[in-house]
Design a protein around this motif. Structure first.
Motif, PDB file in Angstrom:
ATOM      1  N   CYS A 165     -10.658  -0.019   3.624  1.00 15.62           N
ATOM      2  CA  CYS A 165      -9.238  -0.127   3.303  1.00 15.62           C
ATOM      3  C   CYS A 165      -8.723   1.246   2.874  1.00 15.62           C
ATOM      4  O   CYS A 165      -9.392   1.942   2.118  1.00 15.62           O
ATOM      5  CB  CYS A 165      -9.048  -1.131   2.169  1.00 15.62           C
ATOM      6  SG  CYS A 165      -7.332  -1.350   1.670  1.00 15.62           S
ATOM      7  N   HIS A 211      -3.261  -8.330   1.273  1.00 16.35           N
ATOM      8  CA  HIS A 211      -2.499  -7.364   0.467  1.00 16.35           C
ATOM      9  C   HIS A 211      -1.173  -7.972   0.005  1.00 16.35           C
ATOM     10  O   HIS A 211      -0.660  -7.613  -1.048  1.00 16.35           O
ATOM     11  CB  HIS A 211      -2.210  -6.093   1.275  1.00 16.35           C
ATOM     12  CG  HIS A 211      -3.368  -5.150   1.369  1.00 16.35           C
ATOM     13  ND1 HIS A 211      -3.951  -4.555   0.270  1.00 16.35           N
ATOM     14  CD2 HIS A 211      -4.052  -4.667   2.438  1.00 16.35           C
ATOM     15  CE1 HIS A 211      -4.941  -3.761   0.656  1.00 16.35           C
ATOM     16  NE2 HIS A 211      -5.035  -3.812   1.979  1.00 16.35           N
ATOM     17  N   GLN A 213       0.814  -1.228   0.000  1.00 17.95           N
ATOM     18  CA  GLN A 213       0.000   0.000   0.000  1.00 17.95           C
ATOM     19  C   GLN A 213       0.843   1.272   0.000  1.00 17.95           C
ATOM     20  O   GLN A 213       0.323   2.359  -0.207  1.00 17.95           O
ATOM     21  CB  GLN A 213      -0.927   0.027   1.225  1.00 17.95           C
ATOM     22  CG  GLN A 213      -1.980  -1.072   1.195  1.00 17.95           C
ATOM     23  CD  GLN A 213      -2.896  -0.963   2.399  1.00 17.95           C
ATOM     24  OE1 GLN A 213      -2.589  -1.479   3.455  1.00 17.95           O
ATOM     25  NE2 GLN A 213      -4.011  -0.257   2.234  1.00 17.95           N
ATOM     26  N   HIS A 273      -7.072  -9.389   6.434  1.00 22.26           N
ATOM     27  CA  HIS A 273      -7.208  -8.279   5.489  1.00 22.26           C
ATOM     28  C   HIS A 273      -5.821  -7.806   5.035  1.00 22.26           C
ATOM     29  O   HIS A 273      -5.573  -7.647   3.839  1.00 22.26           O
ATOM     30  CB  HIS A 273      -7.991  -7.128   6.143  1.00 22.26           C
ATOM     31  CG  HIS A 273      -8.094  -5.898   5.296  1.00 22.26           C
ATOM     32  ND1 HIS A 273      -9.280  -5.438   4.761  1.00 22.26           N
ATOM     33  CD2 HIS A 273      -7.134  -5.026   4.877  1.00 22.26           C
ATOM     34  CE1 HIS A 273      -9.042  -4.353   4.045  1.00 22.26           C
ATOM     35  NE2 HIS A 273      -7.752  -4.073   4.099  1.00 22.26           N
ATOM     36  N   GLU A 274      -4.927  -7.606   6.012  1.00 20.09           N
ATOM     37  CA  GLU A 274      -3.592  -7.084   5.676  1.00 20.09           C
ATOM     38  C   GLU A 274      -2.768  -8.111   4.908  1.00 20.09           C
ATOM     39  O   GLU A 274      -2.069  -7.766   3.954  1.00 20.09           O
ATOM     40  CB  GLU A 274      -2.846  -6.648   6.940  1.00 20.09           C
ATOM     41  CG  GLU A 274      -3.506  -5.505   7.713  1.00 20.09           C
ATOM     42  CD  GLU A 274      -3.866  -4.312   6.853  1.00 20.09           C
ATOM     43  OE1 GLU A 274      -3.149  -4.021   5.866  1.00 20.09           O
ATOM     44  OE2 GLU A 274      -4.888  -3.655   7.133  1.00 20.09           O
TER      45      GLU A 274
HETATM   46 NI    NI Z   1      -6.400  -2.743   3.143  1.00 14.65          NI
END
Ligand code: NI
Length: 185
Positions: free
Chosen positions: A98, A144, A50, A140-141
């Motif tokens: 997010c 990624h 991210q 969730h992380e």
């Molecule tokens: Ni996220």
């Protein structure tokens, strides 16, 4: 230093991230910057893709949730080279958002418990089962790190409902309260 957050549509969010070694350049500074970037955007988790780096590094801070979840008072952690190796059969559903998909909030079904292997910031090895809200945030992380975002995990119908928003994000048509790296076409 606050880093720009890469938005949906940026190719780095679709890469499978690589493990790193303890000699990764300026790792401590990078971790500090990731926490600062996450706090500035009022997030509770941030994965390295991210901020444009396809490496297996995640920071999480659940203290903002501690009013509802007292067990997370002052809980923050760094996860390096994290891999989910087992998941429970039972699942639950909860709303997610997010920092790379501002404006989108949808319920996501995920396993209730996960077994994770990772290194902490001192490169000590961990292998543990995690449950509760932390298990959700980790999933969730860690998604990624596999090139996935939470909108991949919602129903076709819900994705259709969010189609315009996702298309606008992918085109860089978005306003946001924090520094972002938008797609420029
Ligand atoms: Ni996220």
């Amino acid at each position: 230093m606050i880093l720009p957050i890469y938005l949906y549509g940026q190719p780095v969010l679709r890469k499978v991230a690589e493990d790193i070694t303890p000699d990764y350049p300026e790792l401590n500074t990078l971790i500090e910057n990731m926490f600062e970037t996450m706090y500035n955007a009022q997030g509770i988790g941030l994965a390295a893709p991210q901020i444009g780096l396809p490496i297996r590094l995640v920071v999480i801070d659940l203290d903002p949730l501690s009013e509802d979840y007292p067990e997370y008072k002052e809980f923050s952690a760094v996860y390096i080279n994290a891999h989910i190796v087992e998941t429970s059969d039972d699942t639950d559903s909860s709303e997610e958002g997010c920092l790379s998909l501002p404006g989108i909030h949808e319920k996501v079904v995920r396993p209730t418990r996960i077994r994770v292997q990772y290194l902490d910031e001192d490169f000590n090895e961990h292998d543990e089962w995690v449950e509760g809200y932390l298990a959700r945030v980790m999933q969730h992380e860690f998604d990624h790190l596999e090139g996935k975002v939470f909108s991949d995990r919602i129903s076709m119908l819900r994705r259709q409902m969010n189609k315009n928003r996702l298309n606008n994000l992918a085109k860089g048509n978005v306003s946001c309260g924090y520094k972002v790296k938008r797609v420029i076409r």
